[in-house]
Design a protein around this motif. Structure first.
Motif, PDB file in Angstrom:
ATOM      1  N   GLN A  51      54.941 -37.314 -63.057  1.00 26.28           N
ATOM      2  CA  GLN A  51      54.089 -36.588 -62.105  1.00 26.28           C
ATOM      3  C   GLN A  51      54.944 -35.784 -61.131  1.00 26.28           C
ATOM      4  N   ILE A  52      55.950 -36.426 -60.543  1.00 31.64           N
ATOM      5  CA  ILE A  52      56.753 -35.696 -59.560  1.00 31.64           C
ATOM      6  C   ILE A  52      57.628 -34.646 -60.233  1.00 31.64           C
ATOM      7  N   ALA A  53      58.071 -34.899 -61.459  1.00 27.91           N
ATOM      8  CA  ALA A  53      58.837 -33.884 -62.193  1.00 27.91           C
ATOM      9  C   ALA A  53      57.954 -32.670 -62.488  1.00 27.91           C
ATOM     10  N   THR A  54      56.693 -32.912 -62.822  1.00 29.58           N
ATOM     11  CA  THR A  54      55.750 -31.825 -63.106  1.00 29.58           C
ATOM     12  C   THR A  54      55.501 -30.986 -61.853  1.00 29.58           C
ATOM     13  N   VAL A  55      55.277 -31.652 -60.736  1.00 28.68           N
ATOM     14  CA  VAL A  55      55.063 -30.932 -59.475  1.00 28.68           C
ATOM     15  C   VAL A  55      56.309 -30.109 -59.140  1.00 28.68           C
ATOM     16  N   GLY A  56      57.475 -30.718 -59.247  1.00 29.18           N
ATOM     17  CA  GLY A  56      58.717 -29.995 -58.971  1.00 29.18           C
ATOM     18  C   GLY A  56      58.893 -28.785 -59.871  1.00 29.18           C
ATOM     19  N   GLN A  57      58.568 -28.945 -61.150  1.00 25.36           N
ATOM     20  CA  GLN A  57      58.702 -27.821 -62.092  1.00 25.36           C
ATOM     21  C   GLN A  57      57.704 -26.717 -61.766  1.00 25.36           C
ATOM     22  N   ASP A  58      56.469 -27.098 -61.422  1.00 20.45           N
ATOM     23  CA  ASP A  58      55.477 -26.095 -61.003  1.00 20.45           C
ATOM     24  C   ASP A  58      56.023 -25.257 -59.859  1.00 20.45           C
ATOM     25  N   LEU A  59      56.563 -25.947 -58.858  1.00 17.87           N
ATOM     26  CA  LEU A  59      57.069 -25.249 -57.670  1.00 17.87           C
ATOM     27  C   LEU A  59      58.232 -24.341 -58.029  1.00 17.87           C
ATOM     28  N   LYS A  60      59.173 -24.842 -58.797  1.00 21.44           N
ATOM     29  CA  LYS A  60      60.350 -24.046 -59.175  1.00 21.44           C
ATOM     30  C   LYS A  60      59.974 -22.843 -60.024  1.00 21.44           C
ATOM     31  N   ASP A  61      59.017 -23.041 -60.941  1.00 19.60           N
ATOM     32  CA  ASP A  61      58.647 -21.965 -61.870  1.00 19.60           C
ATOM     33  C   ASP A  61      57.771 -20.886 -61.249  1.00 19.60           C
ATOM     34  N   HIS A  62      56.913 -21.250 -60.298  1.00 19.61           N
ATOM     35  CA  HIS A  62      55.902 -20.299 -59.829  1.00 19.61           C
ATOM     36  C   HIS A  62      55.833 -20.100 -58.322  1.00 19.61           C
ATOM     37  N   PHE A  63      56.459 -20.971 -57.547  1.00 18.43           N
ATOM     38  CA  PHE A  63      56.281 -20.914 -56.093  1.00 18.43           C
ATOM     39  C   PHE A  63      57.594 -20.992 -55.330  1.00 18.43           C
ATOM     40  N   TRP A  64      58.693 -20.694 -55.972  1.00 17.16           N
ATOM     41  CA  TRP A  64      59.984 -20.850 -55.322  1.00 17.16           C
ATOM     42  C   TRP A  64      60.375 -19.561 -54.608  1.00 17.16           C
ATOM     43  N   HIS A  65      59.665 -19.250 -53.518  1.00 13.96           N
ATOM     44  CA  HIS A  65      59.974 -18.073 -52.703  1.00 13.96           C
ATOM     45  C   HIS A  65      59.478 -18.328 -51.288  1.00 13.96           C
ATOM     46  N   GLN A  84      60.065 -33.205 -53.640  1.00 14.67           N
ATOM     47  CA  GLN A  84      61.044 -32.566 -52.760  1.00 14.67           C
ATOM     48  C   GLN A  84      62.365 -33.327 -52.762  1.00 14.67           C
ATOM     49  N   THR A  85      62.337 -34.637 -53.017  1.00 12.45           N
ATOM     50  CA  THR A  85      63.584 -35.418 -53.037  1.00 12.45           C
ATOM     51  C   THR A  85      64.480 -35.036 -54.203  1.00 12.45           C
ATOM     52  N   GLN A  86      63.928 -34.332 -55.192  1.00 14.94           N
ATOM     53  CA  GLN A  86      64.684 -34.007 -56.397  1.00 14.94           C
ATOM     54  C   GLN A  86      65.070 -32.535 -56.487  1.00 14.94           C
ATOM     55  N   MET A  87      64.938 -31.821 -55.380  1.00 15.05           N
ATOM     56  CA  MET A  87      65.279 -30.393 -55.387  1.00 15.05           C
ATOM     57  C   MET A  87      65.754 -29.978 -54.008  1.00 15.05           C
ATOM     58  N   PRO A  88      66.319 -28.785 -53.915  1.00 16.79           N
ATOM     59  CA  PRO A  88      66.697 -28.292 -52.586  1.00 16.79           C
ATOM     60  C   PRO A  88      65.458 -28.114 -51.710  1.00 16.79           C
ATOM     61  N   SER A  89      65.670 -27.908 -50.438  1.00 15.27           N
ATOM     62  CA  SER A  89      64.557 -27.703 -49.508  1.00 15.27           C
ATOM     63  C   SER A  89      63.653 -26.580 -49.994  1.00 15.27           C
ATOM     64  N   PHE A  90      62.362 -26.863 -50.056  1.00 15.28           N
ATOM     65  CA  PHE A  90      61.405 -25.866 -50.516  1.00 15.28           C
ATOM     66  C   PHE A  90      61.417 -24.665 -49.572  1.00 15.28           C
ATOM     67  N   PRO A  91      61.512 -23.438 -50.119  1.00 13.17           N
ATOM     68  CA  PRO A  91      61.669 -22.255 -49.269  1.00 13.17           C
ATOM     69  C   PRO A  91      60.392 -21.743 -48.618  1.00 13.17           C
ATOM     70  N   ILE A 132      63.871 -31.254 -46.640  1.00 15.28           N
ATOM     71  CA  ILE A 132      62.645 -30.881 -45.941  1.00 15.28           C
ATOM     72  C   ILE A 132      62.351 -29.408 -46.187  1.00 15.28           C
ATOM     73  N   PRO A 133      61.089 -29.060 -46.466  1.00 19.49           N
ATOM     74  CA  PRO A 133      60.749 -27.647 -46.629  1.00 19.49           C
ATOM     75  C   PRO A 133      61.177 -26.838 -45.406  1.00 19.49           C
ATOM     76  N   HIS A 134      61.473 -25.577 -45.613  1.00 19.98           N
ATOM     77  CA  HIS A 134      61.915 -24.720 -44.504  1.00 19.98           C
ATOM     78  C   HIS A 134      60.889 -24.650 -43.386  1.00 19.98           C
ATOM     79  N   VAL A 135      59.607 -24.597 -43.734  1.00 17.71           N
ATOM     80  CA  VAL A 135      58.530 -24.581 -42.737  1.00 17.71           C
ATOM     81  C   VAL A 135      57.503 -25.618 -43.177  1.00 17.71           C
TER      82      VAL A 135
END
Length: 191
Positions: A51-65, A84-91, A132-135
């Motif tokens: 589940q968390i890998a799927t959420v992380g992949q969704d974010l990286k593939d479509h929302f990483w900006h 979020q624990t498995q990736m850099p801070s969400f932008p 932690i996400p940037h904002v």
């Protein structure tokens, strides 16, 4: 059919939640497209790591900006924070409503809930290792026995995330409060 001119919001509802009802419907009614994961059905039956890998992949593939917007409610926030624990801070910009941040119990209701890895977020935050996400901002009801405001505030203090405790509210922050919050949050200039 998706509106090609609308901004898309990544939404993770609470446990067993749907994208097209409640908060998801409120976002659509405001002219936004909603993407995300329903926390039920096939997704809910996945192991927590998937589940968390799927959420992380969704974010990286479509929302990483930096203009990306993510809204998470209750258990959806727990999924997001673990992703979020498995990736850099969400932008992008993140709004967490009544987030589950660990286990909880309520003697009066005779219920308790211990999510997978119930102490992981606290441990990482205490060690200064929780990305932690940037904002990011959190809103939790003062009488919320599931999100436990003291625990949410402690997480906010450790991470620098702004936490608003909503007086007179429980786990459901109420349509009026969330409506006003969305109006302000969605209209922020992201440049």
């Amino acid at each position: 059919m998706a509106n090609p001119t609308a901004k898309t919001i990544y939404y993770l509802p609470g446990y067993g939640g749907q994208l097209g009802t409640g908060l998801g419907r409120a976002l659509m009614d405001r002219g936004f497209d909603v993407a995300g994961r329903e926390t039920r059905g096939d997704f809910r039956s996945l192991p927590f790591d998937e589940q968390i890998a799927t959420v992380g992949q969704d974010l990286k593939d479509h929302f990483w900006h930096d203009e990306a917007r993510v809204i998470c409610n209750s258990f959806g926030a727990y999924l997001f924070l673990h992703a979020q624990t498995q990736m850099p801070s969400f932008p992008g910009r993140v709004l967490l409503l009544s987030p589950i941040v660990g286990e909880f119990a309520n003697a009066q209701a005779r219920t308790s809930f211990s999510p997978p890895r119930p102490t992981r977020l606290k441990e990482l935050a205490e060690a200064g290792l929780l990305p932690i996400p940037h904002v990011c901002e959190i809103h939790v009801g003062e009488d919320d026995w599931q999100s436990i405001p003291a625990n949410v505030q402690a997480l906010g203090q450790l991470t620098g995330i702004s936490v608003t405790v909503v007086l007179g509210s429980g786990h459901d922050l109420g349509v009026n409060y969330v409506g006003s919050l969305l109006k302000k949050w969605l209209n922020l200039d992201l440049t």
